[in-house]
Design an enzyme around this catalytic site. Structure first.
Site: not given
Ligand code: GUN
Length: 279
Positions: A49, A93, A116
């Site tokens: 990311k 995350q 998100d």
């Molecule tokens: N963990 C697995 N997928 C995601 C996501 O799309 N966003 C976040 N913040 N954590 C995750």
């Protein structure tokens, strides 16, 4: 034989568009990425990311916190980021290490910085509103289907998996496009029967080998959202690819399908957040 849906090429196109739009803004968009603990898979995702930010003219603010971080310390950081005008988007995350409480952490993120789309306000907007953030994985699925001209109106869409991140929000987006949506899960009694009548079959269960060729209707569109790791370390989805590809009209590979575009959608959401902050 099915056409392979190419998520990688589309992701590059979306990221290039984001970079172009971001460069036109009076201020560089910023994304704070918070990782608590040392989960190896999360470390890989977070690095990806942050690298995407670099390619999209987005400034990344990385935060690495120890697994012992307290709920109060994490909430204090989020409050600081909520107030920081250079930060347009905040991503914490998941999963968080125990005993941190995910729901309370998500609820602490300012909804207008919730790239998100996990905050209850944004989830509600997704259900009843018309604008706002789209969660990244469901948005990626919808964009891939649109790109390949897959018509959803009136079609039978079967989603395997009912998570808050994929299954439930994706059902809402498909419903908006007038699809007839069925959500299946681990307690579904006749999974094969449900799947085999799907015009569009989405699997997000996280179980390698779950969707076999005989569960796919002839000519169906198959989208595999899952990323599972085989014993030898290679990645695969839920769908037995070769079997399903023999019956489907379109199919996403794993890796190279939904995943790359999901990350691009995060960049798009950060751009959107920066645009609304500028107003
Ligand atoms: N963990 C697995 N997928 C995601 C996501 O799309 N966003 C976040 N913040 N954590 C995750």
């Amino acid at each position: 034989m099915a056409t392979r849906i190419d998520g990688k090429t589309l992701a590059a196109k979306v990221k290039a568009q984001v970079a172009e739009e971001a460069a036109k803004l009076p201020r560089q968009p910023g994304l704070a990425v918070v990782l608590v603990g040392e989960d190896p898979a999360s470390q890989v995702y977070v690095r990806g990311k942050e690298a995407d930010c670099g390619g999209c003219a987005i400034r990344s603010f990385p935060y690495r916190l120890p697994a012992e971080t307290t709920q109060r310390e994490l909430l204090d950081l989020i409050e600081k980021l909520n107030r920081d005008p250079a930060v347009d988007g905040i991503l914490v995350q998941l999963p968080l290490p125990e005993p941190l409480e995910e729901a309370a952490v998500i609820a602490a993120i300012a909804p207008e910085k919730d790239v998100d789309c996990f905050h209850p306000f944004n989830v509600g907007e997704l259900m009843i509103g018309e604008k706002g953030f789209y969660p990244c994985t469901p948005a990626s699925v919808m964009r891939l289907l649109a790109e390949y001209g897959v018509e959803l109106s009136g079609k039978s869409c079967v989603i395997v998996g009912r998570s808050n991140i994929v299954g439930k929000p994706l059902a809402m987006l498909m419903l908006r496009e007038n699809a007839t949506v069925t959500i299946c899960h681990t307690k579904t009694e006749y999974l094969k029967k449900e799947c085999s009548r799907a015009d569009i079959l989405i699997s997000a269960a996280g179980q390698a080998g779950l969707i076999t060729g005989d569960m796919v209707k002839e000519g169906a569109v198959v989208v595999d959202v899952a990323v599972n790791r085989r014993a030898d370390g290679t990645l695969c989805g839920d769908v037995v690819f070769e079997e399903a590809a023999g019956r489907a009209s379109y199919i996403t590979p794993v890796p190279g399908g939904v995943g790359p575009l999901t990350r691009a959608m995060l960049m798009k959401n950060t751009l959107y957040a920066a645009v609304i902050h500028g107003k």
